[in-house]
Scaffold this active site. Structure first.
Site, PDB file in Angstrom:
ATOM      1  CG  MET A  30     -15.722   7.826   2.861  1.00 38.45           C
ATOM      2  SD  MET A  30     -17.142   7.098   3.676  1.00 38.45           S
ATOM      3  CE  MET A  30     -17.918   8.532   4.359  1.00 38.45           C
ATOM      4  CG  HIS A  34     -14.414  19.038   1.397  1.00 38.82           C
ATOM      5  ND1 HIS A  34     -13.449  19.102   2.367  1.00 38.82           N
ATOM      6  CD2 HIS A  34     -15.272  18.063   1.792  1.00 38.82           C
ATOM      7  CE1 HIS A  34     -13.716  18.228   3.318  1.00 38.82           C
ATOM      8  NE2 HIS A  34     -14.811  17.574   2.995  1.00 38.82           N
ATOM      9  CG  HIS A  37     -11.459  15.371   1.135  1.00 39.27           C
ATOM     10  ND1 HIS A  37     -12.692  15.834   0.777  1.00 39.27           N
ATOM     11  CD2 HIS A  37     -11.677  14.329   1.973  1.00 39.27           C
ATOM     12  CE1 HIS A  37     -13.631  15.097   1.365  1.00 39.27           C
ATOM     13  NE2 HIS A  37     -13.038  14.192   2.107  1.00 39.27           N
ATOM     14  CD  GLN A  61     -16.827   4.816   6.803  1.00 40.06           C
ATOM     15  OE1 GLN A  61     -15.806   4.260   6.414  1.00 40.06           O
ATOM     16  NE2 GLN A  61     -16.847   6.108   7.108  1.00 40.06           N
ATOM     17  N   GLY A 147      -7.665  13.675   8.927  1.00 39.27           N
ATOM     18  CA  GLY A 147      -8.014  15.016   9.390  1.00 39.27           C
ATOM     19  C   GLY A 147      -8.453  15.019  10.845  1.00 39.27           C
ATOM     20  CG  ASP A 150     -13.860  12.736  10.441  1.00 47.65           C
ATOM     21  OD1 ASP A 150     -15.048  12.432  10.533  1.00 47.65           O
ATOM     22  OD2 ASP A 150     -13.405  13.416   9.497  1.00 47.65           O
ATOM     23  CD  GLN A 153     -12.015   8.617  10.263  1.00 47.49           C
ATOM     24  OE1 GLN A 153     -13.110   8.172   9.976  1.00 47.49           O
ATOM     25  NE2 GLN A 153     -11.352   9.433   9.458  1.00 47.49           N
ATOM     26  CB  SER A 185     -18.487  18.331   6.279  1.00 46.73           C
ATOM     27  OG  SER A 185     -19.247  17.141   6.162  1.00 46.73           O
ATOM     28  CB  SER A 186     -18.609  15.056   1.794  1.00 44.12           C
ATOM     29  OG  SER A 186     -17.222  14.895   1.623  1.00 44.12           O
TER      30      SER A 186
HETATM   31  P1  AMP Z   1     -14.158  11.676   4.451  1.00 47.72           P
HETATM   32  O1  AMP Z   1     -14.107  11.713   2.952  1.00 47.72           O
HETATM   33  O2  AMP Z   1     -15.211  12.571   5.031  1.00 47.72           O
HETATM   34  O3  AMP Z   1     -14.162  10.275   5.004  1.00 47.72           O
HETATM   35  O4  AMP Z   1     -12.789  12.311   4.941  1.00 47.72           O
HETATM   36  C1  AMP Z   1     -11.552  11.819   4.516  1.00 47.72           C
HETATM   37  C2  AMP Z   1     -10.462  12.441   5.335  1.00 47.72           C
HETATM   38  O5  AMP Z   1     -10.498  13.851   5.190  1.00 47.72           O
HETATM   39  C3  AMP Z   1     -10.618  12.136   6.831  1.00 47.72           C
HETATM   40  O6  AMP Z   1      -9.345  11.865   7.388  1.00 47.72           O
HETATM   41  C4  AMP Z   1     -11.196  13.416   7.355  1.00 47.72           C
HETATM   42  O7  AMP Z   1     -10.894  13.644   8.726  1.00 47.72           O
HETATM   43  C5  AMP Z   1     -10.529  14.445   6.472  1.00 47.72           C
HETATM   44  N1  AMP Z   1     -11.302  15.677   6.463  1.00 47.72           N
HETATM   45  C6  AMP Z   1     -12.623  15.809   6.157  1.00 47.72           C
HETATM   46  N2  AMP Z   1     -13.017  17.081   6.332  1.00 47.72           N
HETATM   47  C7  AMP Z   1     -11.926  17.773   6.759  1.00 47.72           C
HETATM   48  C8  AMP Z   1     -11.690  19.138   7.133  1.00 47.72           C
HETATM   49  N3  AMP Z   1     -12.645  20.056   7.097  1.00 47.72           N
HETATM   50  N4  AMP Z   1     -10.444  19.466   7.524  1.00 47.72           N
HETATM   51  C9  AMP Z   1      -9.451  18.542   7.580  1.00 47.72           C
HETATM   52  N5  AMP Z   1      -9.613  17.246   7.245  1.00 47.72           N
HETATM   53  C10 AMP Z   1     -10.822  16.870   6.844  1.00 47.72           C
END
Ligand code: AMP
Length: 280
Positions: A30, A34, A37, A61, A147, A150, A153, A185-186
């Site tokens: 999304m 960071h 990702h 979502q 990741g 989550d 997820q 985390s974002s």
């Molecule tokens: P998001 O942009 O938050 O939807 O995350 C996109 C992907 O990055 C998802 O598969 C998350 O689980 C993964 N992700 C987010 N934060 C982390 C983290 N700190 N370590 C590993 N994977 C991550």
């Protein structure tokens, strides 16, 4: 690196990569990228795939009172991050490209979505699975990287891929943390310096739970109470859940005799934060 917005453009980009003999990995995100990702991007590259990153803040979502509008968006910076990590194509579609006006079909997740984050976020995982299924159909990757951050997820996506016979291999990568243990985390950018300090208590509580298990405590209820006490002592009172579950089924465990997942969700200020730890 191509940066494209339409379904046809990303399909063309993927066709070009494939005709150059590359297998394709998809990293769905999304945005507001960071180190969590980029760890997925780097893992996909190490596995010798051409890497497609999708950047899409998926409206389906988010619940009506959630932070869809406030969710961080950083399109230009994200493209730069992707360039630095040698991504082959970025797919940043508009909402109407993914959900055109005629769209009405949704993936519905079963009992796996009725626990943990699903309790407080009804419909969230239906939205996640719907967009991931669409992205799989658009990009047709050989592998897709997610990741462990989550954790629920990841389990649900694996279940969906298996149930719907979706082709990509699902790869789940470890949680990336800051030096203080806070999982990247974002939403961390919503934290004030004081709140960020407080957020370190999430990982501290998980670590303390793991330590108690490794010292021989087998009662999940005792572990949960211990973790809750530590969060409260750190000033984190808005706890949504703390669970001890089976890592594969996400079912609650009461007596610990096999590996378990410790997972929690808390609200600190306006940020809802989740974290988890697998205890072998
Ligand atoms: P998001 O942009 O938050 O939807 O995350 C996109 C992907 O990055 C998802 O598969 C998350 O689980 C993964 N992700 C987010 N934060 C982390 C983290 N700190 N370590 C590993 N994977 C991550």
């Amino acid at each position: 690196m191509s940066v494209v917005r339409t379904v046809q453009q990303i399909r063309n980009a993927v066709t070009r990569l494939r005709s150059a003999g590359r297998s394709i990995a998809l990293v769905p995100t999304m945005g507001a990228l960071h180190a969590g990702h980029t760890s997925l991007i780097d893992a996909a590259r190490r596995d010798a795939h051409a890497v497609v990153v999708s950047i899409f803040v998926n409206p389906t979502q988010f619940g009506p009172s959630e932070d869809f509008d406030a969710y961080p968006r950083a399109a230009d910076a994200d493209v730069e991050v992707c360039r630095k990590h040698a991504v082959d194509a970025v797919f940043a579609p508009s909402a109407s490209a993914i959900y055109p006006p005629v769209d009405e079909t949704r993936v519905r997740v079963g009992p796996l979505a009725a626990t943990m984050c699903g309790r407080g976020r009804p419909g969230h995982f239906d939205g996640v699975c719907t967009v991931v299924a669409k992205l799989f159909a658009i990009v047709r990757p050989d592998a897709a990287y997610f990741g462990q951050k989550d954790a629920q997820q990841a389990v649900i996506i694996r279940r969906m891929a298996s149930d719907l016979f979706l082709p990509p291999r699902i790869v789940v990568c470890p949680i990336v943390r800051g030096p203080d243990g806070l999982a990247m985390s974002s939403r961390n950018r919503f934290l004030t310096p004081d709140q960020r300090q407080q957020a370190v208590s999430l990982f501290a509580a998980l670590g303390a739970g793991r330590d108690r298990i490794q010292q021989g405590e087998r009662r999940a209820g005792v572990i949960v109470s211990h973790m809750a006490r530590l969060l409260r002592a750190a000033g984190t009172c808005d706890v949504e859940y703390i669970v001890v579950v089976d890592p594969g089924t996400l079912r609650d465990v009461s007596d610990i005799h096999a590996p378990v997942l410790l997972a929690l969700a808390v609200k600190i200020g306006s940020a809802r934060l989740i974290d988890n730890l697998l205890v072998e």
